[in-house]
Structure formats: structure tokens, C-alpha cells
Design an enzyme around this catalytic site. Structure first.
Site, mmCIF file in Angstrom:
data_model
loop_
_atom_site.group_PDB
_atom_site.id
_atom_site.type_symbol
_atom_site.label_atom_id
_atom_site.label_comp_id
_atom_site.label_asym_id
_atom_site.label_seq_id
_atom_site.Cartn_x
_atom_site.Cartn_y
_atom_site.Cartn_z
ATOM 1 N N GLN A 99 21.086 13.071 32.218
ATOM 2 C CA GLN A 99 22.093 12.463 31.345
ATOM 3 C C GLN A 99 23.349 12.078 32.114
ATOM 4 O O GLN A 99 23.749 12.741 33.076
ATOM 5 C CB GLN A 99 22.444 13.451 30.229
ATOM 6 N N CYS A 105 22.389 12.932 24.426
ATOM 7 C CA CYS A 105 21.288 13.852 24.726
ATOM 8 C C CYS A 105 20.160 13.717 23.714
ATOM 9 O O CYS A 105 18.982 13.908 24.039
ATOM 10 C CB CYS A 105 21.799 15.293 24.783
ATOM 11 N N HIS A 260 23.347 21.012 21.277
ATOM 12 C CA HIS A 260 22.731 20.129 22.262
ATOM 13 C C HIS A 260 21.279 19.866 21.886
ATOM 14 O O HIS A 260 20.607 20.729 21.306
ATOM 15 C CB HIS A 260 22.809 20.812 23.634
ATOM 16 N N ASN A 280 15.896 20.417 28.993
ATOM 17 C CA ASN A 280 17.278 19.993 28.807
ATOM 18 C C ASN A 280 17.453 18.600 29.410
ATOM 19 O O ASN A 280 17.233 18.416 30.609
ATOM 20 C CB ASN A 280 18.197 21.001 29.504
ATOM 21 N N TRP A 282 19.892 17.099 30.436
ATOM 22 C CA TRP A 282 20.804 17.037 31.575
ATOM 23 C C TRP A 282 20.028 17.024 32.896
ATOM 24 O O TRP A 282 20.570 16.667 33.930
ATOM 25 C CB TRP A 282 21.747 18.243 31.569
#
Length: 491
Positions: A99, A105, A260, A280, A282
Site C-alpha cells: 500500500q 487498504c 484495517h 496485510n 501493507w
């Protein structure tokens, strides 16, 4: 337009059947034709610049960059960033990207789920695109939006500062499919800033045109594990979100990010514990509790299971027990082309019907059932449900119908859309349902969300489905989708 209170035959309603707006013949978004524009660019030997989503601050949108940073943005084509750009390198995976500076997200978690289903991925991301012979700076992607598939074209100018991409970034520097896909969806939403904050369910539906099922993990069904296990084995996409404020990006002591979105990437049934694998978007940052990468519990399983599941990498992916998943996550979104997996039966297939409608103030916008004097003016759908075939029925409490109500926006810019509180009620027919009759099914509550849905166990008989806004005299368009396990029609 039907008069107030008129019943509508769902079999005659306009659906996804044929013509423009299907996956094989998507509608041209903003009336831009990919093949015509590509041929023009190749003939003229020019590289495409999209005037409908120009490479300037308007396409970035407000609120995500400071005034100083906006001035530093340079829009670069991949061929100006790296010597040999590629659309994809060694296939497409959730581990390809991480990200950027925008809070999308929810969208990237959905891409992570999309990479597990190659046939669906290839519908959204046409793979016959490259930076080779016929490159002209033009790319296209397909999304399902409110009842129809659209083909979205973009140029490949991407926003950078100091030569580095601002938004989603590939871990392989010369791979650009994630950034181009993100730009196409930003165009649909109105700008990059219009992608800030959301739910995975929105993108999952837009990637599939399928059925969305939401599970509240604070009160999960008793058969949650079986549901997830069957969904994992089917062509379902799964996303979820942690509890807490979505704008904080606060990393908790257990390694999870508050408010998230995550991707559900797998499930594993053990002898003593059921495990859920999560990712995740990220691209880093993981759960550090039981069954995390460094958990000693991995020493209690067979070497075969440990070798198959256990990976000591900070790639954003980790395992956790189902109980901890329900404890720390707020909701689970499952999106599929057909909800056959709900009962584990492959011999019985659900049937769907769609109807586009509109509430009009003063005519067909009667509000919720609390408004006794006007509720009857809402659109009504008369449905007959036949008896289930024996091979389709496993119990008297079978969930036989799924109803989804989705409101359609009246503005292109996602951040400007003001969703109304919407819901629906289901009544037995014949009955004077607007005179105090109790519904036999309904959405759990009226919420200001893009979509509300409910699974119901309806016995054979006739019913009226009544979609409505919470308040009367509110004008909006909607898409009603009715999926039934039994034969469903108007008598």
C-alpha cells in the site's frame, strides 16, 4: 414507472442477461472505446493521454497530499521510471505489491483475494497488455458497477515524487499491473482521494459482479468454520476488517492494525485448532500472538504441516486461530459468483433475478414500515417460492433465499455520495401487509451503506419483498437482487 404499491414480476425485470454491460460485452466507461483509441495512437505514432482522467492534481483529488507535496508530483510513464517495464513479472500475486500513501487498504485487500481466482482476475485485468510491440501508453480494465460490467481505459502516466510511486508500489520495481489497476479504479471513483476509506465488500463485488455475504464476527454463526472452509474451496473471495477507528492506522501491541482491511488467504483444519490465514495489504506487519510466524505452537504440529504452512517472512501474511480471528476482527466479507457453498451442495444451484428501480419522493418513496400511511406506496415484488427438491434440502431451516438491496449513486465522485438508510421487508402473501402485518423476513437494520443483504429460510409459498428507505420522500435508485435455492417465480 409502476404505480405506487404495484407488484413487479421479477422474471420480467431487466437483468444481467444479454447485450451491452455483460462481461463479454462491457459498456464503455465515459463512452471511451479502447480499440478505437489504441488504433488511433498506433496509426499516429503517439502515446495516449487521457483527458477524462488527466495527469494532474484533479485526478489525485483533495485531502491526501499537502499543497507543498502536490507541487512536487511528477506524472511519469513506466518507461521513464525503469529501463524495461513489464505489465507483470512471473504472474500476479498478493506479494507483488504494498500500500502507498492513500488509505485504500480495502481495495488492495480485495486485489489480494482476486489473485487467488485466475479466471476472475483475467476478467478484471486483461492479460494481453504489455509494454512491447503495440505499446502506446494505453491500458484498460473491467469492473462490475451497479448491475453492469464496464470497460475502463487509462493512460499510464502515474503520480510520483522523486521518481517513486505515491500510491500502490510493486515490490519488483519494473512491474506495473497493480499501479495501473489502482489508477483505473481511481478513475471510476472520481479521483485517488475518492478511494480513501471503504469496505472490502465494495471492491470484491466490483471485481466479480457476484453475491456478497457479510458475517458479523461479534455474533458469528455456529457453523462459521464450515462456512469459511467451504468458501475457501469454492471460487470465493474473502476479506475482513479489524475493529476500531479506520483513519488511525494505529498498530496494536498484538501486531494488528486498528480499523484495517485484510485478505483471508486460506484456512487450515488442525487436530486441535482451526486456523485462518490472513494478509496485510501493507505488504508487511503481522499478528504476533498464537500461531504467528514466531509462535512456539508450530513446534506442536507435524513436520509436514509445519513445512506446508509455517513461513518466517515479514510479508504481511500470518496464521491465527479462528477464536482469535473472531475476537479481533469485526466482520468477514465473502463474495462469490454463486452461493452454492453455503450448504456444501453441488447438486443444487441458486437462481438469480435482478431489478433496477427507483424511489421517487411523493410517489414511490414511502419510507420504512413505521410510516403506516405511506409504506404501501413503496415498490413491491411478488414472489412465489416452490418446494425444494429433495437433493437440495438438508433441514427444515435451510436458507433458501438471499436478498440484496444496493443503492446506486447519483454522483461519480465516491466521496460525495451520500448513502441513504436503506432496508427491506418480506411479507407473506396474500396479506394486508401495510396494516400492521409482521414481516417474515427483513434486513437486520436500516443502514447508510451501499448494500444491505440477508439470508432467509422461507417455506414454500408467496411473498412480497418491499425495498425502502428509512425516511419517506427520499429519491434514489437501487438494484434489487433475489437469489433463490428453490424455483422462484410469479404465480
Amino acid at each position: 414507472m409502476s404505480p405506487p404499491g404495484a407488484c413487479t414480476n421479477i422474471l420480467n425485470a431487466r437483468s444481467k442477461a444479454k447485450g451491452i454491460g455483460t462481461i463479454s460485452n462491457p459498456e464503455r466507461f465515459l463512452n471511451q472505446d479502447f480499440q478505437q483509441l489504441k488504433q488511433y495512437c498506433l496509426t499516429k505514432a503517439v502515446r495516449y493521454i487521457d483527458e477524462m482522467f488527466p495527469p494532474d492534481r484533479r485526478s489525485i483529488g483533495p485531502g491526501i497530499l499537502s499543497a507543498a507535496d502536490i507541487k512536487r508530483v511528477v506524472w511519469l510513464r513506466p518507461i521513464k521510471m525503469v529501463p524495461s517495464p513489464s505489465f507483470s513479472v512471473d504472474g500476479m500475486s498478493r506479494f507483488d505489491f504494498g500500500q502507498g500513501v492513500i488509505g485504500n487498504c480495502w481495495f488492495l485487500a480485495s486485489i489480494g483475494a482476486l489473485t487467488f481466482q485466475r479466471p476472475i482476475l483475467e476478467q478484471v485485468v486483461p492479460l494481453d497488455q504489455s509494454f512491447d510491440e503495440e505499446y502506446c501508453g494505453l491500458f484498460h480494465f473491467r469492473f462490475w458497477r451497479f448491475g453492469k460490467w464496464i470497460d475502463v481505459i487509462i493512460d499510464d502516466k502515474l503520480p510520483t515524487i522523486n521518481g517513486r510511486l505515491l500510491f500502490v508500489q510493486s515490490k519488483t520495481p519494473n512491474e506495473f499491473w497493480p499501479a495501473l489497476l489502482e489508477k483505473a479504479y481511481a478513475k471510476v471513483c472520481g479521483s485517488y482521494s475518492d478511494m480513501n476509506a471503504g469496505s472490502p465488500a465494495e471492491a470484491l463485488v466490483d471485481f466479480t459482479g457476484g453475491v456478497h455475504i457479510c458475517v458479523q464476527l461479534s455474533d458469528p454463526p455456529l457453523a462459521l468454520w464450515e462456512l469459511m472452509f467451504r468458501a475457501g474451496k469454492s471460487k470465493s473471495l474473502m476479506g475482513c476488517g479489524t475493529q476500531g477507528e479506520t483513519s488511525a492506522n494505529r498498530v496494536l501491541s498484538n501486531g494488528l492494525v486498528q480499523g484495517h482491511a485484510y485478505t483471508v488467504t486460506g484456512v487450515k483444519q488442525g487436530r486441535q485448532v482451526n486456523l485462518v490465514r490472513l494478509w496485510n495489504p501493507w505488504g508487511q506487519g503481522e499478528w504476533n500472538g498464537d500461531w504467528s510466524d514466531e509462535s512456539r505452537l508450530w513446534n506442536t504440529v507435524s513436520s509436514e504441516d509445519r513445512e506446508m504452512c509455517h513461513h518466517m517472512q515479514n510479508d504481511g501474511e500470518f496464521w491465527m486461530a479462528l477464536e482469535d480471528f473472531c475476537r479481533f476482527f469485526a466482520d468477514l466479507d465473502i463474495c462469490c459468483l454463486c452461493p452454492d457453498f453455503l450448504d456444501g451442495s453441488s447438486s443444487c444451484h441458486w437462481r438469480s433475478s435482478c431489478y433496477e428501480g427507483r424511489w421517487v419522493a411523493g410517489i414511490t418513496a414511502g419510507g420504512c414500515i413505521n410510516n403506516i400511511e405511506s409504506f404501501w406506496t413503496n415498490p413491491q415484488y411478488r414472489v412465489k417460492v416452490d418446494k425444494l427438491l429433495s437433493e437440495c434440502s438438508s433441514s427444515d431451516n435451510d436458507k433458501t433465499m438471499l436478498v440484496s438491496l444496493m443503492q446506486k449513486p447519483d454522483k461519480r465522485n465516491r466521496r460525495l455520495v451520500q448513502n441513504l438508510h436503506i432496508g427491506f421487508s418480506v411479507f407473506e402473501f396474500p396479506a394486508s401487509f401495510f396494516q400492521g402485518n409482521t414481516p417474515v423476513g427483513q434486513s437486520k437494520t436500516y443502514v447508510n451503506a451501499r448494500e444491505v443483504m440477508e439470508l432467509m429460510a422461507l417455506k414454500p409459498g408467496e411473498y412480497l419483498i418491499v425495498p425502502s428507505t428509512f425516511n419517506p420522500n427520499e429519491t434514489a435508485s437501487y438494484l434489487l437482487t433475489i437469489l433463490s435455492k428453490a424455483e422462484t417465480h410469479v404465480q
